[in-house]
Design an enzyme around this catalytic site. Structure first.
Site, PDB file in Angstrom:
ATOM      1  N   CYS A  50       0.921  -1.158  -0.095  1.00  0.00           N
ATOM      2  CA  CYS A  50       0.068  -0.174   0.069  1.00  0.00           C
ATOM      3  C   CYS A  50       0.936   1.234   0.122  1.00  0.00           C
ATOM      4  O   CYS A  50       0.317   2.302  -0.323  1.00  0.00           O
ATOM      5  CB  CYS A  50      -0.887  -0.002   1.136  1.00  0.00           C
ATOM      6  SG  CYS A  50      -0.126  -0.204   2.763  1.00  0.00           S
ATOM      7  N   ARG A  52       4.223   1.533  -1.489  1.00  0.00           N
ATOM      8  CA  ARG A  52       5.283   1.287  -2.338  1.00  0.00           C
ATOM      9  C   ARG A  52       5.183   0.441  -3.341  1.00  0.00           C
ATOM     10  O   ARG A  52       4.253  -0.790  -3.156  1.00  0.00           O
ATOM     11  CB  ARG A  52       6.750   1.119  -1.694  1.00  0.00           C
ATOM     12  CG  ARG A  52       6.915  -0.038  -1.120  1.00  0.00           C
ATOM     13  CD  ARG A  52       8.512  -0.116  -0.581  1.00  0.00           C
ATOM     14  NE  ARG A  52       8.427   0.678   0.528  1.00  0.00           N
ATOM     15  CZ  ARG A  52       9.283   1.722   0.856  1.00  0.00           C
ATOM     16  NH1 ARG A  52      10.060   1.898  -0.110  1.00  0.00           N
ATOM     17  NH2 ARG A  52       9.197   2.356   1.805  1.00  0.00           N
ATOM     18  N   GLY A 189      -6.388  -9.920   5.801  1.00  0.00           N
ATOM     19  CA  GLY A 189      -5.084 -10.041   5.554  1.00  0.00           C
ATOM     20  C   GLY A 189      -4.218  -9.630   7.127  1.00  0.00           C
ATOM     21  O   GLY A 189      -4.688  -9.338   7.878  1.00  0.00           O
TER      22      GLY A 189
END
Length: 419
Positions: A50, A52, A189
């Site tokens: 999220c 890079r 996740g």
């Protein structure tokens, strides 16, 4: 061969740009295989989080424009419009950058541990796609070793800080008592698991976990006495949530303005706190225009993150020293690989000379020559064979005033200084 890295991160690009360069899991293998077929690129890996997206390559050329052109083409972007957001590294700088990233020194929250797992996922994806070779594969392994050493030898990871932790800290600033609030977490996740853990530690009243796969949501919710639902059930439960934190890999928004408006009516406009940790975003930006909604994106957590940086500055300085040493160690290994062919050829030549001398010695023994005579001849012959070519080359170097080669020879053969 040359290592090249090109990427964007939270410092160089806003979330609107980062989400356009995201590589979800379902397209990653195909993208890797396509990238590895680009001219001059021999090995390739892609790290996509999220915060890079980075491309690591081993190539026969240091021209980063080849890589940028592929990225732009793959994502239907104009290379010129993309270039201002990109950074790049080559060779030593690539090694140092990867070591810093994996150690959490380049993260939004200094020292956060999640990035190491994400780096390992990037390695595994490239390995499974067949786009890793000896050199880039070894660089990843050295990256993992360095990150582990940084965590072991410094205090960089002693505080429980992460993007998830920052989101919970922000929730604490909005609500006086989390023990009176219901949290709806979207996704199942690692980030959502960490968020649930922090919320539970801070005494959240109730946790609802929504996920596309119900079983995963149920497994996670069970750890925190929570309640699991499928994403399709979100509209029915949205009004129950005081806190909504979302982090999925969806390519399309999950929560829109209309569904949130309906939930607010059911809540009689009791405020809702939302944090969108996903890239691409899970919550439509228009939701933030609604009264009684406090919507934050991952970029909005920066002020909390800044507070954590101060406490880790000393550990980060120690980590930089470790990284410098590890970069030198890896480059020493890499340089040694370039000499490997020479070493192998020299060894093969020496073994041939040995075998020739040995065959002659065995023939002499069969002809009845005394063993002590044969051994003396073998030692004399083998010594002459081994030193003949180096002696000739050293002599010619001196005749041509190549005293640097003469000095190198003395160093290679470990000869004592000339008196």
């Amino acid at each position: 061969m040359t290592f090249i890295a090109v990427g964007i991160n939270y410092n160089t690009a806003p979330v609107a740009i980062r989400e356009r360069l995201a590589f979800p899991t379902d397209i990653l293998a195909t993208a890797l295989q396509q990238l590895s077929q680009v001219q001059n690129i021999q090995e390739a890996a892609i790290l996509s989080t999220c915060n890079r997206t980075e491309f690591y390559c081993n190539a026969s050329s240091a021209d980063r424009n080849i890589l940028i052109a592929w990225i732009a083409s793959h994502k239907n972007l104009d290379p010129a419009s993309l270039a201002p957001y990109l950074y790049s590294h080559t060779d030593r700088s690539v090694c140092r950058h990867m070591f810093r990233v994996a150690s959490g020194l380049d993260s939004m929250i200094l020292g956060e541990p999640q990035i190491l797992g994400q780096m390992k996922t990037a390695y595994q994806a490239a390995y499974d796609a067949g786009t890793l070779g000896k050199q880039l594969g070894r660089l990843f392994q050295h990256t993992f070793t360095t990150a582990k050493k940084v965590r072991t030898d410094t205090a960089i990871g002693t505080s429980s800080v992460s993007v998830a932790f920052a989101a919970v800290q922000l929730a604490q600033q909005i609500f006086d008592k989390l023990s009176e609030q219901t949290a709806l977490l979207i996704g199942a996740g690692e980030t959502i698991e960490l968020t649930a853990r922090h919320l539970a530690q801070h005494g959240i009243k109730r946790i609802i976990i929504a996920n596309r796969t119900y079983d995963k949501a149920h497994t996670l919710a069970a750890q925190f006495n929570g309640y699991a639902i499928e994403l399709a059930e979100l509209p029915a439960h949205l009004a129950e949530a005081d806190i909504i934190i979302s982090s999925t890999a969806s390519q399309l928004p999950i929560l829109g303005k209309g569904s949130v408006e309906s939930a607010l009516k059911k809540r009689k406009h009791k405020p809702m706190f939302m944090v969108d940790l996903a890239v691409p975003r899970d919550i439509e930006s228009e939701v933030g225009t609604l009264d009684d909604v406090y919507l934050y994106t991952i970029d909005d957590l920066q002020h909390i993150i800044d507070q954590n940086k101060d406490s880790r500055r000393l550990a980060a300085e120690q980590a930089e020293d470790i990284i410098d040493t590890q970069v030198n160690d890896f480059l020493a290994w890499l340089n040694a690989q370039s000499a490997q062919a020479t070493i192998q050829d020299y060894r093969f030549q020496a073994e041939q000379q040995r075998d020739d001398a040995l065959q002659k010695a065995l023939s002499l023994l069969k002809n009845g020559i005394p063993p002590e005579v044969v051994l003396n001849r073998l030692a004399h012959s083998l010594t002459n064979k081994l030193i003949h070519t180096p002696s000739t080359q050293i002599r010619q170097a001196a005749e041509n005033e190549r005293y640097d080669l003469v000095a190198a020879a003395r160093d290679i053969f470990k000869l004592p200084p000339i008196q």
